[in-house]
Design an enzyme around this catalytic site. Structure first.
Site, PDB file in Angstrom:
ATOM      1  N   LYS A  80     -39.840  32.966 -66.347  1.00 13.43           N
ATOM      2  CA  LYS A  80     -39.224  34.172 -66.915  1.00 13.43           C
ATOM      3  C   LYS A  80     -37.764  33.949 -67.298  1.00 13.43           C
ATOM      4  O   LYS A  80     -37.204  34.722 -68.060  1.00 13.43           O
ATOM      5  CB  LYS A  80     -39.367  35.355 -65.960  1.00 13.43           C
ATOM      6  CG  LYS A  80     -38.460  35.319 -64.763  1.00 13.43           C
ATOM      7  CD  LYS A  80     -38.542  36.636 -64.026  1.00 13.43           C
ATOM      8  CE  LYS A  80     -37.675  36.574 -62.783  1.00 13.43           C
ATOM      9  NZ  LYS A  80     -37.931  37.704 -61.897  1.00 13.43           N
ATOM     10  N   ASP A  81     -37.145  32.895 -66.762  1.00 13.14           N
ATOM     11  CA  ASP A  81     -35.755  32.587 -67.105  1.00 13.14           C
ATOM     12  C   ASP A  81     -35.639  31.698 -68.349  1.00 13.14           C
ATOM     13  O   ASP A  81     -34.533  31.367 -68.776  1.00 13.14           O
ATOM     14  CB  ASP A  81     -35.062  31.866 -65.942  1.00 13.14           C
ATOM     15  CG  ASP A  81     -34.956  32.740 -64.707  1.00 13.14           C
ATOM     16  OD1 ASP A  81     -34.863  33.971 -64.871  1.00 13.14           O
ATOM     17  OD2 ASP A  81     -34.968  32.195 -63.592  1.00 13.14           O
ATOM     18  N   ARG A 125     -33.924  45.342 -67.116  1.00 16.97           N
ATOM     19  CA  ARG A 125     -35.318  45.803 -67.164  1.00 16.97           C
ATOM     20  C   ARG A 125     -35.647  46.642 -65.923  1.00 16.97           C
ATOM     21  O   ARG A 125     -36.257  47.713 -66.024  1.00 16.97           O
ATOM     22  CB  ARG A 125     -36.250  44.582 -67.231  1.00 16.97           C
ATOM     23  CG  ARG A 125     -37.732  44.892 -67.119  1.00 16.97           C
ATOM     24  CD  ARG A 125     -38.546  43.608 -67.016  1.00 16.97           C
ATOM     25  NE  ARG A 125     -38.180  42.816 -65.840  1.00 16.97           N
ATOM     26  CZ  ARG A 125     -38.625  43.047 -64.606  1.00 16.97           C
ATOM     27  NH1 ARG A 125     -39.470  44.039 -64.372  1.00 16.97           N
ATOM     28  NH2 ARG A 125     -38.249  42.284 -63.594  1.00 16.97           N
ATOM     29  N   ARG A 126     -35.241  46.162 -64.752  1.00 11.58           N
ATOM     30  CA  ARG A 126     -35.521  46.906 -63.519  1.00 11.58           C
ATOM     31  C   ARG A 126     -34.708  48.196 -63.472  1.00 11.58           C
ATOM     32  O   ARG A 126     -35.207  49.247 -63.102  1.00 11.58           O
ATOM     33  CB  ARG A 126     -35.193  46.037 -62.300  1.00 11.58           C
ATOM     34  CG  ARG A 126     -36.186  44.906 -62.118  1.00 11.58           C
ATOM     35  CD  ARG A 126     -35.737  43.911 -61.065  1.00 11.58           C
ATOM     36  NE  ARG A 126     -36.730  42.856 -60.889  1.00 11.58           N
ATOM     37  CZ  ARG A 126     -36.445  41.629 -60.461  1.00 11.58           C
ATOM     38  NH1 ARG A 126     -35.199  41.297 -60.173  1.00 11.58           N
ATOM     39  NH2 ARG A 126     -37.399  40.737 -60.335  1.00 11.58           N
ATOM     40  N   ARG A 143     -26.002  40.441 -58.292  1.00 10.98           N
ATOM     41  CA  ARG A 143     -26.266  39.136 -58.907  1.00 10.98           C
ATOM     42  C   ARG A 143     -26.322  38.041 -57.851  1.00 10.98           C
ATOM     43  O   ARG A 143     -26.042  38.272 -56.678  1.00 10.98           O
ATOM     44  CB  ARG A 143     -25.144  38.789 -59.905  1.00 10.98           C
ATOM     45  CG  ARG A 143     -24.900  39.836 -60.978  1.00 10.98           C
ATOM     46  CD  ARG A 143     -24.610  39.184 -62.308  1.00 10.98           C
ATOM     47  NE  ARG A 143     -25.811  38.586 -62.844  1.00 10.98           N
ATOM     48  CZ  ARG A 143     -26.599  39.200 -63.732  1.00 10.98           C
ATOM     49  NH1 ARG A 143     -26.315  40.395 -64.171  1.00 10.98           N
ATOM     50  NH2 ARG A 143     -27.675  38.603 -64.186  1.00 10.98           N
ATOM     51  N   ASN A 145     -28.314  34.137 -56.463  1.00  6.15           N
ATOM     52  CA  ASN A 145     -29.678  33.690 -56.179  1.00  6.15           C
ATOM     53  C   ASN A 145     -30.297  34.600 -55.107  1.00  6.15           C
ATOM     54  O   ASN A 145     -29.638  35.478 -54.553  1.00  6.15           O
ATOM     55  CB  ASN A 145     -29.708  32.202 -55.809  1.00  6.15           C
ATOM     56  CG  ASN A 145     -29.027  31.910 -54.480  1.00  6.15           C
ATOM     57  OD1 ASN A 145     -29.136  32.678 -53.528  1.00  6.15           O
ATOM     58  ND2 ASN A 145     -28.306  30.807 -54.426  1.00  6.15           N
ATOM     59  N   ARG A 149     -28.512  37.528 -52.798  1.00  7.92           N
ATOM     60  CA  ARG A 149     -28.803  38.946 -53.015  1.00  7.92           C
ATOM     61  C   ARG A 149     -29.296  39.630 -51.744  1.00  7.92           C
ATOM     62  O   ARG A 149     -28.951  40.769 -51.465  1.00  7.92           O
ATOM     63  CB  ARG A 149     -29.806  39.108 -54.157  1.00  7.92           C
ATOM     64  CG  ARG A 149     -29.134  38.922 -55.522  1.00  7.92           C
ATOM     65  CD  ARG A 149     -30.063  39.258 -56.655  1.00  7.92           C
ATOM     66  NE  ARG A 149     -31.011  38.190 -56.909  1.00  7.92           N
ATOM     67  CZ  ARG A 149     -32.270  38.393 -57.312  1.00  7.92           C
ATOM     68  NH1 ARG A 149     -32.714  39.605 -57.484  1.00  7.92           N
ATOM     69  NH2 ARG A 149     -33.054  37.366 -57.545  1.00  7.92           N
ATOM     70  N   CYS A 234     -33.885  36.845 -72.514  1.00  4.63           N
ATOM     71  CA  CYS A 234     -34.366  36.928 -71.130  1.00  4.63           C
ATOM     72  C   CYS A 234     -33.751  38.095 -70.374  1.00  4.63           C
ATOM     73  O   CYS A 234     -34.232  38.467 -69.314  1.00  4.63           O
ATOM     74  CB  CYS A 234     -34.049  35.646 -70.380  1.00  4.63           C
ATOM     75  SG  CYS A 234     -34.856  34.226 -71.082  1.00  4.63           S
TER      76      CYS A 234
HETATM   77  N1  LIG Z   1     -33.777  35.837 -62.566  1.00  2.00           N
HETATM   78  C1  LIG Z   1     -33.807  35.214 -61.285  1.00  2.00           C
HETATM   79  C2  LIG Z   1     -35.180  34.820 -60.869  1.00  2.00           C
HETATM   80  N2  LIG Z   1     -35.891  33.959 -61.597  1.00  2.00           N
HETATM   81  C3  LIG Z   1     -37.116  33.796 -61.007  1.00  2.00           C
HETATM   82  C4  LIG Z   1     -37.155  34.568 -59.872  1.00  2.00           C
HETATM   83  C5  LIG Z   1     -38.280  34.679 -58.925  1.00  2.00           C
HETATM   84  C6  LIG Z   1     -39.561  33.991 -59.339  1.00  2.00           C
HETATM   85  C7  LIG Z   1     -40.264  34.639 -60.489  1.00  2.00           C
HETATM   86  O1  LIG Z   1     -40.051  35.845 -60.761  1.00  2.00           O
HETATM   87  O2  LIG Z   1     -41.070  33.976 -61.150  1.00  2.00           O
HETATM   88  C8  LIG Z   1     -35.923  35.217 -59.767  1.00  2.00           C
HETATM   89  C9  LIG Z   1     -35.519  36.141 -58.692  1.00  2.00           C
HETATM   90  C10 LIG Z   1     -35.830  37.591 -58.938  1.00  2.00           C
HETATM   91  O3  LIG Z   1     -36.044  38.012 -60.074  1.00  2.00           O
HETATM   92  O4  LIG Z   1     -35.791  38.379 -57.954  1.00  2.00           O
END
Ligand SMILES: NCc1[nH]cc(CCC(=O)O)c1CC(=O)O
Length: 302
Positions: A80-81, A125-126, A143, A145, A149, A234
């Site tokens: 997703k990144d 998005r969230r 923000r 990792n 968080r 993204c």
């Molecule tokens: N953007 C950060 C990110 N990138 C992938 C994950 C987790 C693994 C995934 O969603 O595939 C996360 C952490 C989150 O969104 O809480």
């Protein structure tokens, strides 16, 4: 002697877990994979500017550079990144079987959500989907990792924070006090891992072929095509989740305004014969419903 494959990884716990996963899969295929932590972009020292090489992703930039410079053979990403357009010469070599696709809410008690609350997330998005459901809540930025968080959630008096279930499950940090947000549409490709290599590297392309999971690859292809057609990056407030059952692919996807007041959500199905271009067709429905004007506004601020 088995062939050595250098796996580039960032040094967060989640990134390392994902790299180890690919390492063990390649070992089973008879290769000799080694992990190569890649710290920061630091002194890039490239002949060309990043944009000319098509490098755009904030999370994936470091590994893209190492890959293009030949310091690593493959890179492992949370899919997703990864921007929908890969850097020049970089190819998708394998998509791993998908984990939990859900977003989860880690809370400090679930009393009375109709009252004013403050919750934390760094994801537009969230935030948009949360505000759409709970318009009188406040959403603050969070923000870092996953580990950072979780720590910040401990240290603040927020009511809770939103995470990807997959990230916490992988590193065994999903706490008891969570609820799955089954109404929230996840990021395109959430829960999937992508392994990339250079187009010009036949050894790695061959090595990665058997670890590709065709069903996941198809689902995320549709989701990313939806995202790409909307021309969202993204970080755009766009969700998409494709699921496959009995040769029917279902796509639930949506585009949201930042305050959550405008939502364009579609849910459509196709059989696999018609799946080509399906993500694009669904995005075009959203654009027609008013998403076109919203995307123009969003592009000014994102
Ligand atoms: N953007 C950060 C990110 N990138 C992938 C994950 C987790 C693994 C995934 O969603 O595939 C996360 C952490 C989150 O969104 O809480």
């Amino acid at each position: 002697m088995s062939k050595t494959i250098r796996i580039g990884t960032r040094d967060s716990e989640l990134a390392l877990w994902q790299a180890h996963k690919v390492k063990s899969l390649l070992e089973r295929e008879g290769y000799n994979p080694v992990l190569k932590p890649v710290k920061s972009t630091g002194d890039l020292n490239l002949d060309q500017p990043l944009y000319e090489m098509g490098i755009t992703g904030i999370f994936t930039k470091t590994l893209d550079v190492a890959l293009i410079k030949g310091e690593i053979d493959i890179a492992v990403h949370s899919m997703k990144d990864v921007p929908t357009a890969l850097p020049k010469g970089v190819v998708e070599a394998a998509v791993l079987p998908r984990a939990n696709t859900s977003d989860i809410f880690i809370h400090k008690g679930l009393d009375d959500f109709s009252s004013e609350k403050t919750i934390a997330t760094g994801s537009l998005r969230r935030k948009a989907q949360w505000l759409s459901k709970y318009p009188n809540h406040e959403v603050v930025n969070l923000r870092g990792n996953v580990n950072t968080r979780l720590q910040k959630l401990e240290d603040n008096d927020w009511s809770g924070a939103i995470f990807a279930a997959a990230g916490l499950e992988r590193i065994n940090l999903k706490p008891e006090n969570h609820v799955e947000l089954d109404w929230m549409i996840p990021a395109p490709a959430q829960g999937a891992m992508l392994v990339v290599t250079m187009e010009s590297n036949p050894t790695c392309k061959t090595a990665l072929k058997p670890i590709n999971h065709a069903e996941t690859a198809l689902a995320v292809k549709v989701e990313r095509e939806f995202l790409k057609t909307l021309e969202g990056g993204c970080t755009a407030p766009i969700g998409a989740l494709a699921t496959l059952e009995n040769s029917v692919l279902n796509l639930k996807a949506g585009l949201f305004s930042l305050d959550g007041k405008e939502c364009y959500v579609i849910e459509e199905s196709t059989d696999l014969e018609q799946v080509e271009g399906f993500g694009k067709r669904c995005a075009e429905l959203v654009l027609k419903q008013g998403g076109d004007r919203l995307m123009k506004e969003l592009r000014k601020v994102l």
